[in-house]
Design an enzyme around this catalytic site. Structure first.
Site, mmCIF file in Angstrom:
data_model
loop_
_atom_site.group_PDB
_atom_site.id
_atom_site.type_symbol
_atom_site.label_atom_id
_atom_site.label_comp_id
_atom_site.label_asym_id
_atom_site.label_seq_id
_atom_site.Cartn_x
_atom_site.Cartn_y
_atom_site.Cartn_z
ATOM 1 N N ARG A 234 -72.317 -30.112 30.529
ATOM 2 C CA ARG A 234 -71.307 -29.627 31.481
ATOM 3 C C ARG A 234 -70.159 -28.982 30.715
ATOM 4 O O ARG A 234 -69.653 -27.935 31.089
ATOM 5 C CB ARG A 234 -70.793 -30.743 32.396
ATOM 6 C CG ARG A 234 -69.639 -30.268 33.291
ATOM 7 C CD ARG A 234 -69.386 -31.116 34.533
ATOM 8 N NE ARG A 234 -69.662 -32.518 34.389
ATOM 9 C CZ ARG A 234 -68.916 -33.374 33.689
ATOM 10 N NH1 ARG A 234 -67.817 -32.970 33.082
ATOM 11 N NH2 ARG A 234 -69.257 -34.636 33.593
ATOM 12 N N TYR B 284 -65.409 -9.240 50.080
ATOM 13 C CA TYR B 284 -66.659 -9.961 50.272
ATOM 14 C C TYR B 284 -66.451 -11.091 51.280
ATOM 15 O O TYR B 284 -65.491 -11.863 51.153
ATOM 16 C CB TYR B 284 -67.112 -10.500 48.914
ATOM 17 C CG TYR B 284 -68.400 -11.268 48.973
ATOM 18 C CD1 TYR B 284 -69.604 -10.625 49.252
ATOM 19 C CD2 TYR B 284 -68.424 -12.636 48.757
ATOM 20 C CE1 TYR B 284 -70.783 -11.329 49.306
ATOM 21 C CE2 TYR B 284 -69.616 -13.349 48.808
ATOM 22 C CZ TYR B 284 -70.784 -12.690 49.085
ATOM 23 O OH TYR B 284 -71.954 -13.394 49.145
ATOM 24 N N ASP C 235 -62.309 -8.604 41.286
ATOM 25 C CA ASP C 235 -63.738 -8.821 41.494
ATOM 26 C C ASP C 235 -64.432 -7.512 41.109
ATOM 27 O O ASP C 235 -64.318 -6.503 41.817
ATOM 28 C CB ASP C 235 -63.985 -9.194 42.968
ATOM 29 C CG ASP C 235 -65.451 -9.506 43.265
ATOM 30 O OD1 ASP C 235 -66.322 -9.038 42.515
ATOM 31 O OD2 ASP C 235 -65.710 -10.203 44.263
ATOM 32 N N LYS D 88 -75.655 -10.049 40.978
ATOM 33 C CA LYS D 88 -75.851 -8.662 41.395
ATOM 34 C C LYS D 88 -76.242 -7.794 40.190
ATOM 35 O O LYS D 88 -77.291 -7.986 39.641
ATOM 36 C CB LYS D 88 -74.586 -8.163 42.096
ATOM 37 C CG LYS D 88 -73.972 -9.187 43.077
ATOM 38 C CD LYS D 88 -74.855 -9.486 44.277
ATOM 39 C CE LYS D 88 -74.398 -10.687 45.101
ATOM 40 N NZ LYS D 88 -73.021 -10.683 45.522
HETATM 41 C C1 LIG Z 1 -72.093 -11.648 46.009
HETATM 42 C C2 LIG Z 1 -70.667 -11.430 45.815
HETATM 43 C C3 LIG Z 1 -69.795 -12.496 45.563
HETATM 44 C C4 LIG Z 1 -70.263 -13.944 45.557
HETATM 45 O O1 LIG Z 1 -71.140 -14.191 44.519
HETATM 46 P P1 LIG Z 1 -72.332 -15.283 44.604
HETATM 47 O O2 LIG Z 1 -72.993 -15.155 43.286
HETATM 48 O O3 LIG Z 1 -73.197 -14.913 45.762
HETATM 49 O O4 LIG Z 1 -71.675 -16.615 44.810
HETATM 50 C C5 LIG Z 1 -68.457 -12.210 45.358
HETATM 51 N N1 LIG Z 1 -67.994 -10.944 45.405
HETATM 52 C C6 LIG Z 1 -68.805 -9.899 45.644
HETATM 53 C C7 LIG Z 1 -68.233 -8.531 45.672
HETATM 54 C C8 LIG Z 1 -70.164 -10.102 45.860
HETATM 55 O O5 LIG Z 1 -70.946 -9.057 46.121
#
Ligand SMILES: *Cc1c(COP(=O)(O)O)cnc(C)c1O
Length: 380
Positions: A47, A99, A171, A196
């Site tokens: 962890r 998001y 982000d 992604k």
């Molecule tokens: C998918 C996504 C998230 C969240 O990520 P997870 O890996 O699904 O928890 C946050 N911000 C954006 C822009 C995303 O496309």
């Protein structure tokens, strides 16, 4: 090292000391033998640290031109860790076009803990100033935004934030570090859903943070270790493998994204196409300045405008798969109002442009002719 070389070698200078394996081994272990109490080789318990995770964290830091990377079990776990920096009474200014899962985390979990959020359109960076109070601790931005492809001027926002001693977190999931590096533009924290583009193959859920400041890193590391939302070593390995082709994939995502955007714009059945590469996109100049390409994400609405017209299209698509998520090699289509953004109230949603006929595409790396033919038959 230049960016493309970094995707393959960045932060990975150390070869495996045991056998020289070219890829970092998957250290599928929870614990590490000690020769004497406290006598260990840098790892005690997985962890608090795992060598495969360290390899990924170094790669992430390197790609974003940061000093420290932190990997989490999901993108949302990474955002959750950022928000745990704050206390009841603190205020956060967030973009209003974000998001859906981030919005849900902010309003359903952290509002309850006494953190106050202001959701603000950030296309005009100066508007933020109206919401800054002595309690403001963080500005949360997402650019390009999901799903409206709005562009926020990262440099302008960070200039305002610095004046008031406020942190900025970006982000960077949609752009990926291949197209945009927010730390270079003054942001303090970069966040990724590595699920992604970084992972790139729709086979793993993982999140990441990158920072430059050591004290900020130590606080976030403490939260990572204390709250425990870490990814497993196998998932870290998968993202590391994905990152090695990030530059190749992004290049094709950009080419195919542009071709699809132009095709949709010329189609008589389509109303609006949201893609930052168009000259007349409201923040095209900023996108051109802060990104090195426009990516593979875009959204559009039908002329008919009804929920039914959008449903018909996404059901007819054959190569584009109707699914949540984005950024993988395969093309996906999504219907934000009923899928990713269903957790945002309809009224809030429509204010930001997420109308019932909006379709979001994650344009993959297939042959462009096949993608255009698929769209043609589905739209009719
Ligand atoms: C998918 C996504 C998230 C969240 O990520 P997870 O890996 O699904 O928890 C946050 N911000 C954006 C822009 C995303 O496309």
């Amino acid at each position: 090292m230049r960016f493309n070389t970094k995707t393959i070698h960045g932060g990975q200078e150390q070869t495996d000391p045991a056998y020289g394996s070219v890829m970092p081994p998957i250290y599928q272990t929870s614990t590490y033998a000690q020769s004497t109490p406290g006598g260990h080789k840098g790892y005690e318990y997985s962890r608090s640290g795992n060598p495969t995770r360290t390899a990924l964290e170094k790669s992430l830091a390197n790609l974003e031109n940061g000093n420290y990377g932190l990997a989490f079990g999901s993108g949302l776990a990474a955002i959750d860790a950022v928000l745990k920096l704050f206390e009841p009474g603190d205020e956060i200014i967030s973009t209003n076009d974000l998001y859906g899962g981030s919005y849900r985390l902010f309003t359903r979990i952290f509002e309850k803990m006494g953190i106050k959020f202001h959701f603000v359109g950030m296309q005009e960076a100066g508007d933020i100033e109206n919401y800054i109070t002595p309690n403001t601790k963080l500005i949360w931005l997402e650019t390009p935004s999901n799903p409206m492809m709005n562009i926020t001027d990262i440099e302008a926002v960070t200039r305002i934030a610095k004046k008031h001693g406020v942190l900025v977190a970006a982000d960077n999931t949609f752009a990926s570090p291949y197209l945009q590096r927010p730390l270079d533009l003054g942001a303090d924290i970069v966040m990724h859903s590595a699920t992604k583009y970084l992972g790139g193959h729709s086979d793993v859920v993982l999140g990441g943070l990158v920072v430059r400041d050591k004290v900020l890193y130590q606080k976030l590391y403490f939260i990572q270790k204390a709250s425990g939302a870490i990814p497993g070593p196998q998932d870290c390995f998968l993202v590391l493998r994905g990152i090695k082709t990030l530059h190749l994939r992004m290049q094709r995502h950009c080419e195919n994204g542009e071709a699809v955007a132009k095709f949709l714009r010329s189609h008589p059945g389509i109303d609006q196409v949201y893609w930052p590469g168009f000259d007349d996109h409201p923040n095209h100049d900023i996108a051109k300045r802060q990104m090195s390409g426009f990516g593979g994400m875009l959204s559009f609405t039908t002329k008919e405008g009804s929920l039914n017209s959008a449903t018909k299209i996404v059901e007819k698509l054959k190569i584009f798969t109707l699914a949540e998520s984005l950024g993988g090699v395969e093309s996906l289509a999504g219907h934000p109002a009923s899928m990713t953004h269903a957790s945002i109230p309809r009224e809030e949603r429509q204010k930001t442009g997420v109308v019932d006929s909006l379709i979001r595409l994650s344009v993959g790396v297939e042959d462009i002719e096949d993608l255009l033919e698929d769209l043609k038959q589905a739209i009719g």
